[in-house]
Design a protein around this motif. Structure first.
Motif, PDB file in Angstrom:
ATOM      1  N   THR A  13       0.829  -1.202   0.000  1.00 32.55           N
ATOM      2  CA  THR A  13       0.000   0.000   0.000  1.00 32.55           C
ATOM      3  C   THR A  13       0.864   1.253   0.000  1.00 32.55           C
ATOM      4  OG1 THR A  13      -1.516  -1.250   1.369  1.00 32.55           O
ATOM      5  CG2 THR A  13      -1.940   1.099   1.163  1.00 32.55           C
ATOM      6  N   VAL A  16       2.507   1.775  -3.383  1.00 30.12           N
ATOM      7  CA  VAL A  16       1.493   2.197  -4.354  1.00 30.12           C
ATOM      8  C   VAL A  16       1.148   3.665  -4.145  1.00 30.12           C
ATOM      9  CG1 VAL A  16      -0.918   1.926  -5.027  1.00 30.12           C
ATOM     10  CG2 VAL A  16       0.488  -0.081  -4.700  1.00 30.12           C
ATOM     11  N   GLY A  53       1.907   6.597  -6.703  1.00 30.64           N
ATOM     12  CA  GLY A  53       0.770   7.397  -7.148  1.00 30.64           C
ATOM     13  C   GLY A  53       1.060   8.882  -7.050  1.00 30.64           C
ATOM     14  N   TRP A  91       9.764   4.711 -19.866  1.00 27.99           N
ATOM     15  CA  TRP A  91       8.729   4.415 -18.864  1.00 27.99           C
ATOM     16  C   TRP A  91       8.673   2.928 -18.561  1.00 27.99           C
ATOM     17  CZ3 TRP A  91       5.183   0.946 -20.503  1.00 27.99           C
ATOM     18  CH2 TRP A  91       5.051   0.774 -21.894  1.00 27.99           C
ATOM     19  N   THR A 111       8.588   0.791 -14.929  1.00 28.24           N
ATOM     20  CA  THR A 111       7.321   0.075 -14.734  1.00 28.24           C
ATOM     21  C   THR A 111       7.578  -1.393 -14.404  1.00 28.24           C
ATOM     22  OG1 THR A 111       6.240   1.539 -16.310  1.00 28.24           O
ATOM     23  CG2 THR A 111       5.133  -0.540 -15.834  1.00 28.24           C
ATOM     24  N   LEU A 150       8.961  -1.828 -10.886  1.00 26.94           N
ATOM     25  CA  LEU A 150       7.901  -1.707  -9.878  1.00 26.94           C
ATOM     26  C   LEU A 150       7.053  -2.967  -9.872  1.00 26.94           C
ATOM     27  CD1 LEU A 150       6.777   1.989 -10.286  1.00 26.94           C
ATOM     28  CD2 LEU A 150       7.721   0.937  -8.244  1.00 26.94           C
ATOM     29  N   ALA A 151       6.740  -3.475 -11.079  1.00 29.36           N
ATOM     30  CA  ALA A 151       5.930  -4.692 -11.154  1.00 29.36           C
ATOM     31  C   ALA A 151       6.643  -5.837 -10.439  1.00 29.36           C
ATOM     32  CB  ALA A 151       5.650  -5.046 -12.608  1.00 29.36           C
ATOM     33  N   PHE A 170       6.217  -5.456  -6.737  1.00 24.92           N
ATOM     34  CA  PHE A 170       4.880  -5.801  -6.256  1.00 24.92           C
ATOM     35  C   PHE A 170       4.646  -7.301  -6.314  1.00 24.92           C
ATOM     36  CE2 PHE A 170       3.956  -1.311  -7.508  1.00 24.92           C
ATOM     37  CZ  PHE A 170       3.779  -0.866  -6.219  1.00 24.92           C
ATOM     38  N   ILE A 171       5.153  -7.936  -7.378  1.00 21.38           N
ATOM     39  CA  ILE A 171       4.974  -9.382  -7.480  1.00 21.38           C
ATOM     40  C   ILE A 171       5.724 -10.074  -6.343  1.00 21.38           C
ATOM     41  CG2 ILE A 171       5.536 -11.403  -8.885  1.00 21.38           C
ATOM     42  CD1 ILE A 171       4.902  -9.664 -11.340  1.00 21.38           C
ATOM     43  N   LEU A 194       3.729  -9.720  -3.239  1.00 22.86           N
ATOM     44  CA  LEU A 194       2.543 -10.575  -3.270  1.00 22.86           C
ATOM     45  C   LEU A 194       2.904 -12.022  -2.981  1.00 22.86           C
ATOM     46  CD1 LEU A 194      -0.553 -10.832  -4.180  1.00 22.86           C
ATOM     47  CD2 LEU A 194       0.435 -11.812  -6.226  1.00 22.86           C
ATOM     48  N   LEU A 207       1.396 -14.395  -0.174  1.00 21.95           N
ATOM     49  CA  LEU A 207       0.724 -15.675  -0.440  1.00 21.95           C
ATOM     50  C   LEU A 207       1.397 -16.779   0.364  1.00 21.95           C
ATOM     51  CD1 LEU A 207       0.033 -15.583  -4.282  1.00 21.95           C
ATOM     52  CD2 LEU A 207      -1.545 -15.186  -2.412  1.00 21.95           C
ATOM     53  N   GLU A 238      -0.142 -19.232   3.479  1.00 18.88           N
ATOM     54  CA  GLU A 238      -0.060 -20.690   3.598  1.00 18.88           C
ATOM     55  C   GLU A 238       0.587 -21.100   4.913  1.00 18.88           C
ATOM     56  OE1 GLU A 238       1.717 -22.229   0.043  1.00 18.88           O
ATOM     57  OE2 GLU A 238       0.110 -21.403  -1.200  1.00 18.88           O
ATOM     58  N   VAL A 242      -0.641 -13.370 -10.311  1.00 17.66           N
ATOM     59  CA  VAL A 242       0.582 -12.611 -10.069  1.00 17.66           C
ATOM     60  C   VAL A 242       0.360 -11.121 -10.347  1.00 17.66           C
ATOM     61  CG1 VAL A 242       2.882 -12.256 -11.002  1.00 17.66           C
ATOM     62  CG2 VAL A 242       2.121 -14.533 -10.408  1.00 17.66           C
ATOM     63  N   SER A 298      -1.071  -7.738  -7.647  1.00 16.40           N
ATOM     64  CA  SER A 298      -0.444  -6.778  -6.764  1.00 16.40           C
ATOM     65  C   SER A 298      -0.017  -5.517  -7.498  1.00 16.40           C
ATOM     66  CB  SER A 298       0.789  -7.431  -6.167  1.00 16.40           C
ATOM     67  OG  SER A 298       1.568  -7.948  -7.218  1.00 16.40           O
ATOM     68  N   ILE A 299      -0.099  -5.546  -8.828  1.00 15.59           N
ATOM     69  CA  ILE A 299       0.387  -4.400  -9.598  1.00 15.59           C
ATOM     70  C   ILE A 299      -0.674  -3.309  -9.591  1.00 15.59           C
ATOM     71  CG2 ILE A 299       1.096  -3.688 -11.898  1.00 15.59           C
ATOM     72  CD1 ILE A 299       2.029  -6.569 -12.327  1.00 15.59           C
ATOM     73  N   PRO A 300      -0.313  -2.063  -9.287  1.00 12.91           N
ATOM     74  CA  PRO A 300      -1.334  -1.017  -9.327  1.00 12.91           C
ATOM     75  C   PRO A 300      -1.792  -0.793 -10.766  1.00 12.91           C
ATOM     76  CG  PRO A 300       0.824  -0.096  -8.860  1.00 12.91           C
ATOM     77  CD  PRO A 300       0.980  -1.572  -8.841  1.00 12.91           C
ATOM     78  N   ILE A 341      -2.183   1.604 -12.562  1.00 12.91           N
ATOM     79  CA  ILE A 341      -1.499   2.575 -13.414  1.00 12.91           C
ATOM     80  C   ILE A 341      -0.421   1.892 -14.248  1.00 12.91           C
ATOM     81  CG2 ILE A 341      -0.013   3.228 -11.479  1.00 12.91           C
ATOM     82  CD1 ILE A 341       0.209   5.920 -12.789  1.00 12.91           C
ATOM     83  N   LEU A 342       0.220   0.879 -13.688  1.00 13.02           N
ATOM     84  CA  LEU A 342       1.281   0.194 -14.433  1.00 13.02           C
ATOM     85  C   LEU A 342       0.695  -0.663 -15.549  1.00 13.02           C
ATOM     86  CD1 LEU A 342       3.711  -0.870 -11.559  1.00 13.02           C
ATOM     87  CD2 LEU A 342       3.667   1.224 -12.883  1.00 13.02           C
ATOM     88  N   LEU A 357      -0.348   1.602 -18.341  1.00 12.19           N
ATOM     89  CA  LEU A 357       0.749   2.028 -19.212  1.00 12.19           C
ATOM     90  C   LEU A 357       1.076   0.958 -20.243  1.00 12.19           C
ATOM     91  CD1 LEU A 357       3.257   3.739 -16.764  1.00 12.19           C
ATOM     92  CD2 LEU A 357       2.256   4.737 -18.811  1.00 12.19           C
ATOM     93  N   LEU A 410      -8.859   2.247  -1.820  1.00 14.14           N
ATOM     94  CA  LEU A 410      -7.712   1.982  -2.676  1.00 14.14           C
ATOM     95  C   LEU A 410      -8.136   1.876  -4.139  1.00 14.14           C
ATOM     96  CD1 LEU A 410      -5.655  -0.543  -0.554  1.00 14.14           C
ATOM     97  CD2 LEU A 410      -5.124   1.823  -1.067  1.00 14.14           C
ATOM     98  N   LEU A 449      -5.609   7.519 -10.739  1.00  8.92           N
ATOM     99  CA  LEU A 449      -4.330   7.518 -11.451  1.00  8.92           C
ATOM    100  C   LEU A 449      -4.477   7.002 -12.878  1.00  8.92           C
ATOM    101  CD1 LEU A 449      -2.105   6.285  -8.542  1.00  8.92           C
ATOM    102  CD2 LEU A 449      -2.271   8.581  -9.460  1.00  8.92           C
TER     103      LEU A 449
END
Lengths: 318, 336
Positions: free
Chosen positions: A243, A246, A250, A285, A289, A292-293, A296-297, A300, A304, A308, B151, B154-156, B158-159, B162, B269, B276
Motif C-alpha cells: 500500500t 502504491v 501514485g 517508462w 514500470t 515496480l511490477a 509488487f509481485i 505478493l 501468499l 499458507e 501474479v 499486486s500491480i497497481p 497505473i502500471l 501504461l 484503494l 491515477l
C-alpha cells in the motif's frame, strides 16, 4: 516395556536407512516446515534482487550519470534503435531519458528508494499499530473506544488524497518525510488485527496460566501473545509495504513527491508528459514500470506464502 | 429500523460522520499550515498573463477577501464546514470564476461510470475464478492458469494501464490513446457518441479489471475452502445434485457474502487507483481534473475532489455495513 521397544525400533530403522532414504526423510521434514515455502523464497528473492541492484549498482556504476544532460538524449538500450536511427551504446546500456539521464543510474537510485519508503512507512505503522492494538485490547473501556473508532475512521480515508493535499500545499518533500506521512495511514490494519486477537486470546488457557503464575502484563503481551501473532503481523506488514509503495508511486506519477531525488514514479511521470508512449521510447517508462511490477509481485508472493504458513488448509490445496 | 439494532446503526452513523469531519478538517488545516498563499498564486498567474499588475496590493487584499482569507481562522473554519455540507467549495483559481462544484459535477459521471462498470466486471470474474480454483470439478487448466494470472493482482492499475496503452493504443492502434470520447463526435445520446465512449473506455476499464480481479479471487478461494467442507455441501452431493448446481447454488452463494464486506475495506484503494488510471489516459474524470488542478496549484479544486472522493468512500462503506445484515442473515450485530 512398551517405551523400550519403540526406542529399539527407531534405532534399528535409523541404522538400516540408506543414504537415499535419509535424504528423502530430510526432504519430507523440510516440506513439513511451513516457513519453507517456495512462494516465500521466490518473493524474498525478487526483493533481494532489487536491493542487490541498488548495492551493486552503487559499487560498479557511475551514478553521476543520473544528472540531466550527462548523455545523449533518448538513446535506446543496447541492441535497439530509436526513431532517429541511433543505436544503444555501452555507456548507457539501458538507454537515456529525454533529458539525457542514464536509465540504469536512475533505477539503481530509484528502485531501492521506492522499497525504502514502503518499508519505513510500514515499519512505523506496524510499531504504532502493535502499541495501539495491545493498549486497546488490554486497557479496554474509553481508551479502547477511542482507538477503535479512530482506526475505523482512518481505514476509510484513502491516503493518496490527503497526501495530494499535503504535497500540493508544501511542495517538495524528502523521501523520509513522505514515508512518515504515509505511515499515518497504515497503522489501522495492524491495530485492528492485534486488538481482535488480544481480545480473543486474553481468555485463552495459556494466557490465564501466565497470569496465574504472576507474569507481568508486559511479559504476557510480548513473550506470550506476540509470538503467536507473528505470521499475521508479518502478512499485514507486507500488505502495508505494498500500500505504501502504491501510494508513493501514485503521488510521484501525479508530479508530487520528492522533486530532487530520482524516483521510479517520477521517471514515469516525466516519460508520460514527454509523450514517450507515442514516440516509442518504451525503455524510458517501461523499465521503471517493470521494476515496480517485480517489486509488487515479490511482495505478493511473500504474502501468499505467509497465508499458507498461517492457514494449513491452503497448504494442502496446492 | 427493521432487524438492525439501533445501537449498531448509531455506531455506524457516528463513524461515518466522524470520517467526513476528520477528512474535511485535514483538508482544511493542511494548506493553512503551509506558507503558500493562494491569492499570491492567482496574482502571479495574472502577472504572468498580463506582463504586470497595477495596484497589486489592493488586488491581493481583494482576492483574499473573495476567498474569505481576511477573516479570523475560526470563522473561516466554521464557514468552510457549513459550505462543504452544501458542496460549495468556492471558486476555482485556475479557471476563475467557475465554481469548483460544477467542475466536479462535470467529471463525476465519467469517474462513476468507469468505476461501477469495472467493479461489476471484476467482481463477477474474480469470484468465479476464485471459486474455480477450489472447485474439485474445474478443468485442470483453471487450476494452473488462474494462480499464474494472480501474479498481476499486486500491480497497481497505473502500471497495467501504461503497458496496455503502449501495446493496444500506441503500437497496434486498436484503441485511442487518450480521452473519454472522440473529438469529432458531439456529446449526446447518439449511437456515434455511445460507440466512441465505449471504444475510449475499454482500455482504462481493462487495465483496472486485470489487476483487481485477483483480489476477489483470492478472497473467494479462502472462503470456498471453508464452504467446501460444510455438511450441507456433502448432503447436496449425497442427494445427487448436479455438480454445477452445487457450485452455484450451494457453494458460491454462501461464500460470496463475506466478499461484500471485503469490498468496503478495499474501495478507498480502488478509487485512488482509478484516479491515477484516469490521469494517464487523460480520461475526462476526477483523476484528470485533479492532475490539472495540481499542475495549476488550484487549491479549491484539489480540496473539493479530495473531499468528494473521501465522501464517496465513506458512504459506500456505510451502505455496505447497513445492507449486509439483510443479505446475510447469519450475521448478528452486537452493540459494539
Amino acid at each position: 516395556m512398551a517405551e523400550y521397544s519403540t526406542d529399539d525400533n527407531t534405532a534399528e530403522a535409523t541404522h538400516k536407512m540408506t543414504r537415499a532414504e535419509r535424504r528423502q526423510a530430510r526432504r519430507m521434514r523440510r516440506f513439513d516446515n511451513p516457513w519453507n515455502n517456495p512462494k516465500l523464497f521466490w518473493g524474498a528473492g525478487l526483493l533481494l534482487g532489487i536491493i542487490a541492484l541498488g548495492i551493486l549498482g552503487r559499487l560498479f556504476w557511475d551514478l553521476e550519470l543520473v544528472f540531466t544532460g550527462s548523455g545523449m538524449l533518448k538513446l535506446p538500450p543496447i541492441g535497439f534503435e530509436n526513431l532517429r536511427g541511433q543505436e544503444g551504446t555501452l555507456a548507457n546500456p539501458l538507454g537515456t531519458d529525454g533529458a539525457g539521464r542514464d536509465i540504469l543510474a536512475l533505477i539503481i537510485i530509484g528502485a531501492p528508494n521506492s522499497l525504502f519508503v514502503g518499508l519505513l512507512a510500514s515499519l512505523i505503522g506496524m510499531s504504532a499499530g502493535i502499541m495501539l492494538g495491545f493498549t486497546a485490547g488490554f486497557v479496554g473501556g474509553r481508551t479502547d473506544d477511542v482507538i477503535r473508532v479512530l482506526s475505523d475512521v482512518m481505514i476509510t480515508i484513502p491516503p493518496l488524497l490527503i497526501l495530494v493535499v499535503f504535497q500540493a500545499s508544501f511542495g517538495d518533500v524528502s523521501l523520509t518525510m513522505m514515508a512518515l506521512l504515509i505511515a499515518g495511514f497504515v497503522w489501522q490494519s495492524p491495530t485492528r488485527l492485534i486488538r481482535a486477537q488480544v481480545l480473543s486470546m486474553r481468555e485463552s488457557g495459556y494466557v490465564q496460566m501466565a497470569r496465574l503464575s504472576g507474569a507481568s502484563t508486559f511479559h504476557i503481551m510480548f513473550k506470550e501473545m506476540l509470538p503467536n501473532l507473528v505470521p499475521y503481523l508479518f502478512g499485514s506488514f507486507i500488505a502495508n509495504v505494498t500500500t505504501s509503495i502504491v501510494t508513493a508511486v501514485g503521488l510521484e506519477v501525479l508530479g508530487l513527491g520528492p522533486q530532487r531525488i530520482p524516483t521510479l514514479g517520477r521517471t514515469i511521470y516525466e516519460a508520460i508528459n514527454a509523450g514517450a508512449l507515442i514516440q516509442n521510447l518504451w525503455w524510458w517508462w517501461g523499465i521503471p514500470t517493470i521494476l515496480l511490477a517485480v517489486m509488487f509481485i515479490g511482495l505478493l508472493l511473500i504474502n501468499l506464502g505467509l497465508d499458507e504458513v498461517s492457514n494449513p488448509r491452503l497448504r494442502k490445496l496446492s | 429500523m427493521g432487524r438492525i439494532p439501533r445501537s449498531y446503526l448509531i455506531n455506524r452513523l457516528i463513524t461515518l460522520l466522524l470520517t467526513i469531519w476528520i477528512a474535511a478538517t485535514l483538508i482544511w488545516i493542511i494548506p493553512r499550515l503551509s506558507p503558500v498563499d493562494p491569492a499570491d498564486i492567482m496574482l502571479g498567474r495574472m502577472a504572468a498573463g498580463a506582463g504586470s499588475v497595477a495596484n497589486a496590493d489592493e488586488m491581493l487584499a481583494q482576492l483574499r477577501a473573495s476567498f474569505g482569507l481576511d477573516q479570523p481562522l475560526i470563522v473561516q473554519y466554521f464557514k468552510y464546514l457549513g459550505n462543504i455540507l452544501t458542496f460549495d467549495f468556492g471558486l476555482s483559481t485556475a479557471s476563475f470564476p467557475t465554481e469548483v462544484s460544477s467542475l466536479i459535477m462535470r467529471a463525476l459521471p465519467w469517474t462513476l461510470g468507469l468505476m461501477i462498470l469495472s467493479l461489476i466486471i471484476t467482481f463477477v470474474i474474480g469470484n468465479l475464478l476464485g471459486a474455480l480454483m477450489v472447485w474439485e470439478h474445474s478443468p485442470k487448466l483453471a487450476k494452473v492458469a488462474i494462480p499464474a494470472a494472480m501474479v498481476f493482482t499486486s500491480i497497481p492499475p497505473i502500471l497495467s494501464g501504461l503497458l496496455l496503452m503502449w501495446i493496444f493504443a500506441a503500437k497496434l492502434q486498436w484503441f485511442p490513446l487518450t480521452g473519454a470520447y472522440g473529438l469529432t463526435v458531439e456529446p449526446g445520446w447518439t449511437w456515434d457518441f455511445v460507440q466512441s465512449v465505449i471504444w475510449h473506455g475499454t482500455l482504462p476499464a481493462v487495465s483496472i479489471v486485470i489487476v483487481t480481479f485477483g483480489f476477489w479471487a483470492l478472497g473467494m478461494r479462502g472462503l470456498m475452502i471453508t464452504v467446501q467442507g460444510e455438511d450441507y455441501v456433502t448432503l447436496a452431493k449425497a442427494k445427487g445434485l448436479k455438480n454445477r448446481y452445487i457450485l452455484y447454488r450451494y457453494m458460491i452463494r454462501n461464500a460470496i457474502l463475506p466478499q461484500i464486506t471485503a469490498f468496503a475495506l478495499k474501495i478507498g484503494l480502488l478509487i485512488a487507483g482509478q484516479v491515477l488510471v484516469e490521469r494517464i489516459f487523460a480520461y475526462n474524470g476526477m483523476g484528470k481534473l485533479l492532475y490539472d488542478a495540481i499542475l495549476d496549484q488550484d487549491f479549491p479544486v484539489i480540496q473539493g475532489i479530495s473531499y468528494v472522493i473521501i465522501l464517496m468512500t465513506a458512504l459506500s462503506v456505510f451502505l455496505v455495513d447497513l445492507i449486509y445484515p439483510f443479505i446475510d442473515p447469519r450475521i448478528k450485530h452486537e452493540g459494539s
